[in-house]
Design an enzyme around this catalytic site. Structure first.
Site, PDB file in Angstrom:
ATOM      1  N   TYR A   1       0.737  -0.901  -0.176  1.00  0.00           N
ATOM      2  CA  TYR A   1      -0.423   0.054  -0.257  1.00  0.00           C
ATOM      3  C   TYR A   1       0.787   1.221   0.001  1.00  0.00           C
ATOM      4  O   TYR A   1       1.842   1.266   0.583  1.00  0.00           O
ATOM      5  CB  TYR A   1      -0.708  -0.042   1.172  1.00  0.00           C
ATOM      6  N   CYS A   2       0.022   2.388  -0.677  1.00  0.00           N
ATOM      7  CA  CYS A   2       1.385   3.969  -0.492  1.00  0.00           C
ATOM      8  C   CYS A   2      -0.345   4.393   0.072  1.00  0.00           C
ATOM      9  O   CYS A   2      -1.166   3.995  -0.054  1.00  0.00           O
ATOM     10  CB  CYS A   2       1.817   3.456  -1.881  1.00  0.00           C
ATOM     11  N   THR A   3       0.078   5.983  -0.169  1.00  0.00           N
ATOM     12  CA  THR A   3      -0.799   7.015  -0.633  1.00  0.00           C
ATOM     13  C   THR A   3      -1.714   6.874  -0.899  1.00  0.00           C
ATOM     14  O   THR A   3      -3.056   6.970  -0.238  1.00  0.00           O
ATOM     15  CB  THR A   3      -0.191   8.771  -0.505  1.00  0.00           C
TER      16      THR A   3
ATOM     17  N   ILE B   1      -4.220   4.610   0.599  1.00  0.00           N
ATOM     18  CA  ILE B   1      -5.127   4.435   1.974  1.00  0.00           C
ATOM     19  C   ILE B   1      -5.943   6.241   1.714  1.00  0.00           C
ATOM     20  O   ILE B   1      -7.176   5.548   2.056  1.00  0.00           O
ATOM     21  CB  ILE B   1      -4.095   5.940   2.695  1.00  0.00           C
TER      22      ILE B   1
END
Length: 350
Positions: free
Chosen positions: A199-201, A228
């Site tokens: 995952y990332c932003t 996110i």
């Protein structure tokens, strides 16, 4: 031919934006797709965005587009329609709407052509960036968090992870995405039987990272659709527990979106609970670090006593001292957020 870049000073543009009465919406989006002529695409999009009074940061490359922007609320639907109509590859594109937004995230439009929309350092001609892992929706994310066979991998920088992350997520200790990719492969070698969730932003990093993991022999790879931002939005809409702890760091004037009430980081100067990033007020430094209100007052917004003293000097003296100094005082190491009270001038061998 219209002017296709900004000619007004940042200060004037910021003042103009702050004086606006109309609310704005912060939006981010990305798309991996082939752009034959990034320069021509850039110029056409610049005119489209300017006509709708869009501010923000946009990168284009042959591999696609990456954007973080601010749109007047009254223009959001028009912007969406015109973006979708701009290229068939963009039709129906997911737009990530900011979660904690005052509409003051950007005040100038910067649109650049780059080699990659994310600097990944990959030069393997056999790498297929389209062979990505499976998408996960909010409910599936929560189920994976409860699965003992799943490992969550955070593909963001240290200063982002420091203020917020998913429960028990692993940090890949690196300063850049290009450094993270080989380290992620190395760290996960002993866990090839596990389910890897990345995952990332907003999704752009973890999408490419998932393809890189598959390229390196990992078969059980997932990534969170929309990152996110989209996870938190959907979880709230669906009444699901939000399992992200702390704040989501964002690369605009806000520097963060509050996801949960927990404060998991600490002031880099006194150690008090705090997750508010700021840039050192010393023009010769501008280091990004975490500072509590007490230390902000004590150090006048600076990262150290040295920077505090330097920022109080006359402007001419400050400029003289900055001459020849590449990276400010480097009182902190940005990547790990550790205080170093002995280092004032950078070591050229580091």
């Amino acid at each position: 031919m219209p002017v296709l870049h900004n000619r007004i000073s940042n200060d004037a543009l910021k003042a103009k934006m702050l004086a606006e009465s109309e609310p704005r919406t912060t939006i981010s989006f990305y798309k991996y797709f082939h752009i034959a002529d990034p320069k021509a695409t850039r110029d056409a999009l610049y005119q489209l965005f300017t006509a709708l009074n869009v501010f923000g940061r946009v990168y284009l490359a042959h591999e696609g587009i990456n954007a973080q922007i601010s749109v007047p609320a009254s223009n959001v639907e028009t912007f969406r329609a015109q973006l979708y109509a701009f290229d068939p590859a963009l039709e129906g594109l997911r737009l990530n709407i900011a979660l904690d937004d005052d509409g003051k995230s950007f005040w100038v439009l910067r649109m650049k052509v780059r080699d990659r929309i994310v600097a990944d350092g990959i030069d393997d001609p056999h790498f297929d960036a389209s062979n990505v892992g499976e998408y996960l929706q909010a409910a599936e994310v929560n189920a994976m968090l409860d699965d003992p066979d799943a490992l969550f991998i955070d593909m963001r920088n240290h200063y982002e992870y420091e203020v917020g992350h998913f429960e028990n997520a692993l940090e890949i200790p690196a300063d850049t995405f290009r450094e993270q990719l080989p380290k992620a492969v190395e760290m996960m070698q002993a866990h090839k039987d596990k389910k890897i969730v990345m995952y990332c932003t907003g999704g752009i990093r973890c999408e490419k990272a998932s393809a890189w993991m598959k390229h390196n022999g990992f078969n059980k790879v997932w990534h969170i659709e929309g990152g996110i931002i989209e996870y938190a939005r959907k979880a709230r809409e669906q009444g699901l527990p939000v399992r992200f702890i702390g704040k989501n760091f964002v690369f605009d004037e806000r520097m963060g979106e509050r996801i949960s009430d927990e404060i998991i980081a600490h002031c880099h100067q006194c150690g008090a609970p705090c997750d508010s990033h700021t840039n050192c007020k010393n023009d010769g430094c501008h280091l990004l670090f975490i500072q509590c209100p007490v230390c902000a007052e004590k150090y006048k917004g600076c990262c150290s006593e040295i920077c505090c003293e330097e920022s109080a000097l006359p402007p001419e003296e400050q400029r003289r001292r900055r001459a020849g100094r590449e990276n400010g005082n480097k009182i902190f190491n940005k990547s790990r957020g550790r205080l170093n009270t002995t280092l004032c001038i950078p070591d050229p061998t580091e």
